[in-house]
Every structure is written in C-alpha cells, then in structure tokens.
Design an enzyme around this catalytic site. Structure first.
Site, PDB file in Angstrom:
ATOM      1  N   ILE A  25       0.827  -1.207   0.000  1.00 10.55           N
ATOM      2  CA  ILE A  25       0.000   0.000   0.000  1.00 10.55           C
ATOM      3  C   ILE A  25       0.863   1.260   0.000  1.00 10.55           C
ATOM      4  CG2 ILE A  25      -1.651   1.324   1.424  1.00 10.55           C
ATOM      5  CD1 ILE A  25      -2.793  -1.164  -0.141  1.00 10.55           C
ATOM      6  N   ASP A  44      11.174   3.051   5.336  1.00 11.47           N
ATOM      7  CA  ASP A  44      10.825   1.700   5.781  1.00 11.47           C
ATOM      8  C   ASP A  44      11.904   1.212   6.751  1.00 11.47           C
ATOM      9  OD1 ASP A  44       8.643  -0.407   4.319  1.00 11.47           O
ATOM     10  OD2 ASP A  44      10.188  -1.342   5.576  1.00 11.47           O
ATOM     11  N   THR A 100      -0.962  -3.942  10.130  1.00 12.17           N
ATOM     12  CA  THR A 100      -1.789  -3.978  11.344  1.00 12.17           C
ATOM     13  C   THR A 100      -2.471  -5.357  11.393  1.00 12.17           C
ATOM     14  OG1 THR A 100      -3.481  -2.864  10.012  1.00 12.17           O
ATOM     15  CG2 THR A 100      -2.252  -1.494  11.562  1.00 12.17           C
ATOM     16  N   LYS A 222     -14.425   2.051   6.571  1.00 10.68           N
ATOM     17  CA  LYS A 222     -13.580   0.994   5.982  1.00 10.68           C
ATOM     18  C   LYS A 222     -13.954  -0.378   6.556  1.00 10.68           C
ATOM     19  CE  LYS A 222      -9.753  -1.463   5.106  1.00 10.68           C
ATOM     20  NZ  LYS A 222      -9.040  -1.828   3.939  1.00 10.68           N
ATOM     21  N   ASN A 226     -15.860  -3.807   4.655  1.00  9.25           N
ATOM     22  CA  ASN A 226     -15.180  -5.108   4.590  1.00  9.25           C
ATOM     23  C   ASN A 226     -15.910  -6.174   5.406  1.00  9.25           C
ATOM     24  OD1 ASN A 226     -13.266  -4.327   2.823  1.00  9.25           O
ATOM     25  ND2 ASN A 226     -11.542  -4.371   4.223  1.00  9.25           N
ATOM     26  N   ARG A 229     -18.921  -7.541   3.712  1.00  8.30           N
ATOM     27  CA  ARG A 229     -18.559  -8.567   2.736  1.00  8.30           C
ATOM     28  C   ARG A 229     -18.250  -9.904   3.437  1.00  8.30           C
ATOM     29  NH1 ARG A 229     -17.066  -9.765  -2.183  1.00  8.30           N
ATOM     30  NH2 ARG A 229     -15.036 -10.731  -2.466  1.00  8.30           N
ATOM     31  N   GLY A 273      -9.454 -14.859   2.456  1.00  9.69           N
ATOM     32  CA  GLY A 273      -8.051 -14.560   2.741  1.00  9.69           C
ATOM     33  C   GLY A 273      -7.700 -13.109   2.502  1.00  9.69           C
ATOM     34  N   CYS A 276      -6.847  -8.011   4.657  1.00 10.18           N
ATOM     35  CA  CYS A 276      -7.904  -7.178   5.274  1.00 10.18           C
ATOM     36  C   CYS A 276      -9.041  -7.980   5.899  1.00 10.18           C
ATOM     37  CB  CYS A 276      -8.470  -6.216   4.230  1.00 10.18           C
ATOM     38  SG  CYS A 276      -7.289  -4.964   3.730  1.00 10.18           S
ATOM     39  N   TYR A 339      -4.824 -15.808  -2.640  1.00  7.82           N
ATOM     40  CA  TYR A 339      -6.051 -15.714  -1.848  1.00  7.82           C
ATOM     41  C   TYR A 339      -7.224 -15.197  -2.666  1.00  7.82           C
ATOM     42  CZ  TYR A 339      -5.707 -10.602  -1.268  1.00  7.82           C
ATOM     43  OH  TYR A 339      -5.662  -9.252  -1.493  1.00  7.82           O
ATOM     44  N   ARG A 427     -14.433 -23.114  -5.899  1.00  8.35           N
ATOM     45  CA  ARG A 427     -14.893 -21.762  -6.293  1.00  8.35           C
ATOM     46  C   ARG A 427     -16.113 -21.826  -7.212  1.00  8.35           C
ATOM     47  NH1 ARG A 427     -12.311 -17.441  -3.482  1.00  8.35           N
ATOM     48  NH2 ARG A 427     -10.255 -18.183  -2.913  1.00  8.35           N
TER      49      ARG A 427
HETATM   50  N1  LIG Z   1      -2.474  -5.051   0.917  1.00  9.82           N
HETATM   51  C1  LIG Z   1      -3.744  -4.720   0.789  1.00  9.82           C
HETATM   52  O1  LIG Z   1      -4.449  -5.208  -0.088  1.00  9.82           O
HETATM   53  C2  LIG Z   1      -4.382  -3.708   1.716  1.00  9.82           C
HETATM   54  C3  LIG Z   1      -5.600  -3.131   1.321  1.00  9.82           C
HETATM   55  C4  LIG Z   1      -6.164  -2.172   2.147  1.00  9.82           C
HETATM   56  C5  LIG Z   1      -5.540  -1.841   3.348  1.00  9.82           C
HETATM   57  N2  LIG Z   1      -4.374  -2.450   3.711  1.00  9.82           N
HETATM   58  C6  LIG Z   1      -3.765  -2.051   4.977  1.00  9.82           C
HETATM   59  O2  LIG Z   1      -2.623  -1.253   4.692  1.00  9.82           O
HETATM   60  C7  LIG Z   1      -1.656  -1.400   5.746  1.00  9.82           C
HETATM   61  C8  LIG Z   1      -0.321  -1.771   5.145  1.00  9.82           C
HETATM   62  O3  LIG Z   1      -0.474  -3.031   4.531  1.00  9.82           O
HETATM   63  P1  LIG Z   1       0.467  -3.531   3.349  1.00  9.82           P
HETATM   64  O4  LIG Z   1      -0.325  -4.551   2.612  1.00  9.82           O
HETATM   65  O5  LIG Z   1       1.059  -2.401   2.605  1.00  9.82           O
HETATM   66  O6  LIG Z   1       1.609  -4.269   4.205  1.00  9.82           O
HETATM   67  P2  LIG Z   1       3.039  -4.740   3.667  1.00  9.82           P
HETATM   68  O7  LIG Z   1       3.475  -5.786   4.615  1.00  9.82           O
HETATM   69  O8  LIG Z   1       2.989  -5.049   2.211  1.00  9.82           O
HETATM   70  O9  LIG Z   1       3.957  -3.439   3.836  1.00  9.82           O
HETATM   71  C9  LIG Z   1       4.176  -2.836   5.068  1.00  9.82           C
HETATM   72  C10 LIG Z   1       5.558  -2.202   5.084  1.00  9.82           C
HETATM   73  O10 LIG Z   1       5.711  -1.534   6.330  1.00  9.82           O
HETATM   74  C11 LIG Z   1       7.046  -1.755   6.782  1.00  9.82           C
HETATM   75  N3  LIG Z   1       7.066  -1.576   8.233  1.00  9.82           N
HETATM   76  C12 LIG Z   1       6.739  -2.444   9.212  1.00  9.82           C
HETATM   77  N4  LIG Z   1       6.884  -1.877  10.411  1.00  9.82           N
HETATM   78  C13 LIG Z   1       7.337  -0.601  10.186  1.00  9.82           C
HETATM   79  C14 LIG Z   1       7.672   0.472  11.016  1.00  9.82           C
HETATM   80  N5  LIG Z   1       7.584   0.374  12.355  1.00  9.82           N
HETATM   81  N6  LIG Z   1       8.089   1.615  10.445  1.00  9.82           N
HETATM   82  C15 LIG Z   1       8.181   1.729   9.094  1.00  9.82           C
HETATM   83  N7  LIG Z   1       7.877   0.736   8.249  1.00  9.82           N
HETATM   84  C16 LIG Z   1       7.453  -0.408   8.794  1.00  9.82           C
HETATM   85  C17 LIG Z   1       7.369  -3.171   6.353  1.00  9.82           C
HETATM   86  O11 LIG Z   1       8.766  -3.378   6.287  1.00  9.82           O
HETATM   87  C18 LIG Z   1       6.687  -3.229   4.975  1.00  9.82           C
HETATM   88  O12 LIG Z   1       7.574  -2.850   3.947  1.00  9.82           O
HETATM   89  C19 LIG Z   1      -2.235  -2.448   6.693  1.00  9.82           C
HETATM   90  O13 LIG Z   1      -2.915  -1.808   7.734  1.00  9.82           O
HETATM   91  C20 LIG Z   1      -3.227  -3.200   5.823  1.00  9.82           C
HETATM   92  O14 LIG Z   1      -4.249  -3.792   6.559  1.00  9.82           O
HETATM   93  C21 LIG Z   1      -3.771  -3.366   2.908  1.00  9.82           C
END
Ligand SMILES: NC(=O)c1ccc[n+]([C@@H]2O[C@H](COP(=O)([O-])OP(=O)(O)OC[C@H]3O[C@@H](n4cnc5c(N)ncnc54)[C@H](O)[C@@H]3O)[C@@H](O)[C@H]2O)c1
Length: 451
Positions: A25, A44, A100, A222, A226, A229, A273, A276, A339, A427
């Site tokens: 994200i 990061d 998270t 948000k 979700n 769903r 899966g 989220c 997933y 599926r």
């Molecule tokens: N992936 C999705 O489809 C999606 C969709 C909607 C919302 N989200 C939400 O977005 C958020 C991020 O998810 P994501 O999929 O990008 O995760 P991800 O694991 O792909 O990326 C998270 C990044 O954060 C970094 N990180 C971890 N701890 C850290 C810290 N203390 N300081 C700085 N960087 C740190 C990690 O190294 C990683 O590169 C989550 O809350 C997730 O629920 C994800």
C-alpha cells in the site's frame, strides 16, 4: 495551526510528503504523490527493500507500478530511506502505511503504527500533518495514536498539528488502474484539517474524495464495508454447506436469487483470505469488548469462514471415497495458491490452509498456479505447467478462481487420463452442463456426481 500556509503548499506543489511503510500500500501511495509532483520520501525499516527500491526494483506484482517507480526516480521526485529523522524533518505531511495484522489469538497488533507515531511525536514540528492509511479500529486514532504523538511532542492536536484518517480501500492487482476511480474517505481531527486533506487528495487523484466528521468515522467506514462482505460470504458459505446436504445446487440458487431487485450476490468458497477481511472483524470486536458489547454476527461469520478449508478437505475426501480411493497416498493437484483471483499474493490464503490439512492426511500434493510458476512458496514447490502438475493425479482441486482455470480443457484432460478425473471445484467456476462425460465433480454447495 496555520491551515492557510499548508493549503498554499498543497496548491503550489511545494508540500513535502513522507510515507512510512513502503509495502503493497505504501509504495503505490508514495509513487502517486511523487507522480503528482510532490517531493516524496519513502521510509521503511526494511533495509533490503529500500536498497531494491533505490535500484528501481520492487517485489510488488502490481501492473504499471515498476514504470512509475522508474519515472519518478528519474525525475528526482522520490527518495527512499531508513532514516526516520531525515524523513520527519524534511516533510510537511507524513503518511502511515504499516502492517496492522492480528496474532494467532486473533488479537489486533498495532505496534508498528504505535512505533511510527512515537518516532513522529519525538521530532514533530508545528504545522505538520499525520495521515493514517493503515487499517485500524474506529477508536485507534483518537485514543491511541493522537495521545502518543501529543505525549512525545508536547504539541497539541489541532492547535499545533493535525491528524487525519484516510483508510486504504485498494484492490490489489488494480491499484494503479483504480487510482483515479476508487473514492477515498477522509476524516480529520478537525473540520479544517479534513478539508485540507480532501484538497490534497484532489491534487493526486481524480476519484471522489468524501469527507466524514472524524478519523474514527473514516475507519468505521472501511471496516463496515469489509465486514459487510465477510458476513455475507459467511452466510453464503452456510447456505452452501446446508444446501449440499439437502441436494440443492447453491450456484443455481444464487443465480435465481440474483434476479430480485434488492439481492446482492456473494459467493461461497474455500474461505476468506488476504490482509484485510480475515483481520478487520477483530478490530471491531476489540473496540466492542471495551464498551461491553458482543458483536455476535461478526464473530460467528469469522468462525464460519475460517471453517471452510476443513469443509473443502472433507469434500476432497468424500469425492475420492466416491471413486473408492482414500486421501492417504492419493495424488491431489491443487489449482491456485493466491487468496484471490488474478493476483500473486498468498497472504492468509485459504489455499495454504487446505494444503496444510491435506498434508496432515498424508496426501501427495502437486501445485499449479500460473502466478507462481516454478517457484517455491512457503516450502511448497509449484509446477512449471498445468500438464506437469496433472501427472498421475487422482483429484484436481480448484482453490483460486484465476481466469486461466476457466479455460482449462477438461474434456482433453479426461480423455488423456487413464482413469476417471475427480474435480473438486471449491470456487464453483464450472458449469455442470459443460463438464465432460465420466468426470466426478463436486463444489462448495454442489453435491458429488458422476457426469
Ligand atoms: N495489501 C492490501 O491489499 C491492503 C488493502 C487495504 C488496506 N491495507 C492495509 O494497509 C496497511 C499496510 O499493509 P500492506 O499490505 O502495505 O503491508 P506490507 O506488509 O505489504 O507493507 C508494510 C511495510 O511496512 C514496513 N514496516 C513495518 N513496520 C514498520 C515500522 N515500524 N516503520 C516503518 N515501516 C514499517 C514493512 O517493512 C513493509 O515494507 C495495513 O494496515 C493493511 O491492513 C492493505
């Protein structure tokens, strides 16, 4: 807080942005800010990730993303660092996109966002804005994150700095394509902060930007969409298990129900899966417990969806028994690890759970997923082709509805095989009327039959 000053920076594209967490994200978010002309810093804790990004390399399989990464690096609009101090000191707006997840006991773990909030708080200056895009519970920003920033900065929310929630609603696999299409929800710590961030998002996206009254409301939006769903899928999973026992085909039922003006079709399957849906319900449950409320429906829906891999395992067992075979020692060809359809992502994939259950029963597993061709995924080797993964198979199990699986020539497979093909379609992607003769077929909510 000097709102007019920040508004000016936004309008003149002089605003500097730091994005904390450059994963699935955070990276697209940082790149889109840079592409819109704002000087951006991606931050990061993962040094290797930052090194790769500096070299224009990303592991994220998102169409269009590598091209944007390359473009904004060449235009000198983005830099990547592990230096939080540098990022905080050189930005006006700081966006948090960190994981998270929930732990094995289904307790939400918000330590990454707390960690970033603390680091920001220690170095915070007047007139800086913090936007959270990570998924959190409705109360997290007001009761956890703002207090952490205030305590560490000695600055006061809204007098000195602003906080905003803009929960990410991205659809993995389509993030770039959807950037200008999917509406954003913005809730600020004050109405002025909210309006300012709406203006900012209008400068990076053509999508609708909807302001709600508080950060908590934005996060509730948000979670509501979700969990809506998740609960509806659970309901369909329940109907599927019941209808199979009653000898009624759930796919036919959903098709029929969909003809009513106010029915919204959802589909049963091997479970739910991704990063989220399996987690979001537990954020709400956490907040509910704190106000002495038990959200029964949300909890039961999670239990039903979590049970589905075991339901699929039972289907496989019954289908094999139908042809006088047992799971132990049979060769099972699994189609799909991701997933969800048409993406390369196995986060909390129900396919992995089904495979684990099959392993426990000592089945021999062969995997085909075109998105992981020839790779080793969490210890599971994926074949180099469908044909290779079908060799000597006793049972084919569809676990992901990748578009490639709809076009598989089942007639040819059945003809080439020296035995009856057993097909477990978790599926429900195949039409019974199109199945070749002699195949043994069942789905989730679709009884075993020999065609
Ligand atoms: N992936 C999705 O489809 C999606 C969709 C909607 C919302 N989200 C939400 O977005 C958020 C991020 O998810 P994501 O999929 O990008 O995760 P991800 O694991 O792909 O990326 C998270 C990044 O954060 C970094 N990180 C971890 N701890 C850290 C810290 N203390 N300081 C700085 N960087 C740190 C990690 O190294 C990683 O590169 C989550 O809350 C997730 O629920 C994800």
């Amino acid at each position: 807080m000097d709102i007019a000053k920040i508004n000016n920076l936004i309008e003149n594209h002089e605003l500097k942005v730091a994005v904390f967490g450059t994963g699935r994200i955070g990276l697209p978010t940082a790149l889109m800010y840079a592409k819109a002309g704002y000087k951006t810093i991606g931050v990061d804790i993962n040094e290797n990730l930052i090194r790769d990004l500096r070299n224009k390399k990303t592991f994220i399989d998102e169409p269009g993303l590598p091209e944007i990464l390359s473009e904004v690096i060449d235009r000198n609009l983005i830099e990547f660092t592990i230096d939080f101090e540098y990022a905080i000191k050189n930005s006006n707006v700081m966006i948090i996109c960190v994981p998270t997840p929930v732990n094995q006991n289904k307790i939400p773990i918000f330590t990454a966002i707390e960690d970033v909030a603390k680091k920001i708080g220690i170095l915070l200056r007047k007139d800086q804005i913090v936007i959270n895009e990570s998924s959190v519970s409705p109360t997290t920003i007001e009761t956890l994150i703002i207090p952490i920033i205030e305590q560490n900065s000695n600055l006061k929310i809204n007098d000195d700095f602003g906080v905003c929630s803009c929960p990410e609603r991205a659809d993995p696999g389509n993030i770039v394509d959807n950037w200008d299409k999917v509406a954003r929800i913005v809730g600020g710590s004050s109405d002025d902060v909210g309006k300012m961030i709406v203006k900012l998002y209008h400068n990076i996206s053509k999508a609708e930007i909807v302001q709600v009254s508080t950060p908590g409301t934005a996060n509730a939006v948000k979670l509501t969409e979700n969990i809506f769903r998740d609960v509806n899928i659970a309901l369909m999973n329940e109907f599927a298990v019941l209808y199979e026992k009653l000898g009624i085909d759930v796919k036919e039922v959903i098709r029929g129900s969909s003809t009513k003006y106010n029915f919204q079709p959802h589909y049963p399957g091997p479970g739910v899966g991704g990063p989220c849906l399996p987690a979001n319900s537990y954020y709400i449950i956490k907040d509910a417990i704190n106000v002495d409320y038990i959200p029964f429906m949300i909890r039961v829906a999670r239990e039903i969806n979590d049970r589905m891999p075991a339901v699929v395992m039972e289907l496989i067992q019954n289908a094999l028994n139908f042809t006088h075979k047992s799971l132990k020692g049979s060769i099972i060809t699994v189609l799909g690890l991701s997933y969800k359809a048409n993406i390369k992502d196995v986060q909390i994939s129900p396919a992995l759970k089904v495979i684990q259950l099959l392993n426990e029963k000592q089945a021999n597993i062969q995997i085909w997923d075109p998105y992981y061709k020839g790779e080793n995924v969490l210890g599971y080797p994926v074949g180099n082709s469908l044909e290779e993964s079908l060799q000597n198979t006793d049972c084919i199990v569809v676990l992901t509805d990748h578009k490639e699986f709809y076009d598989i020539d089942l007639k040819k497979i059945q003809k080439n095989m020296q035995k009856t093909v057993v097909l477990v379609d978790s599926r429900n992607i195949y039409e019974i009327s199109n199945l070749p003769q002699n195949i043994v077929y069942c789905g989730v909510g679709r009884k075993i039959r020999k065609i």
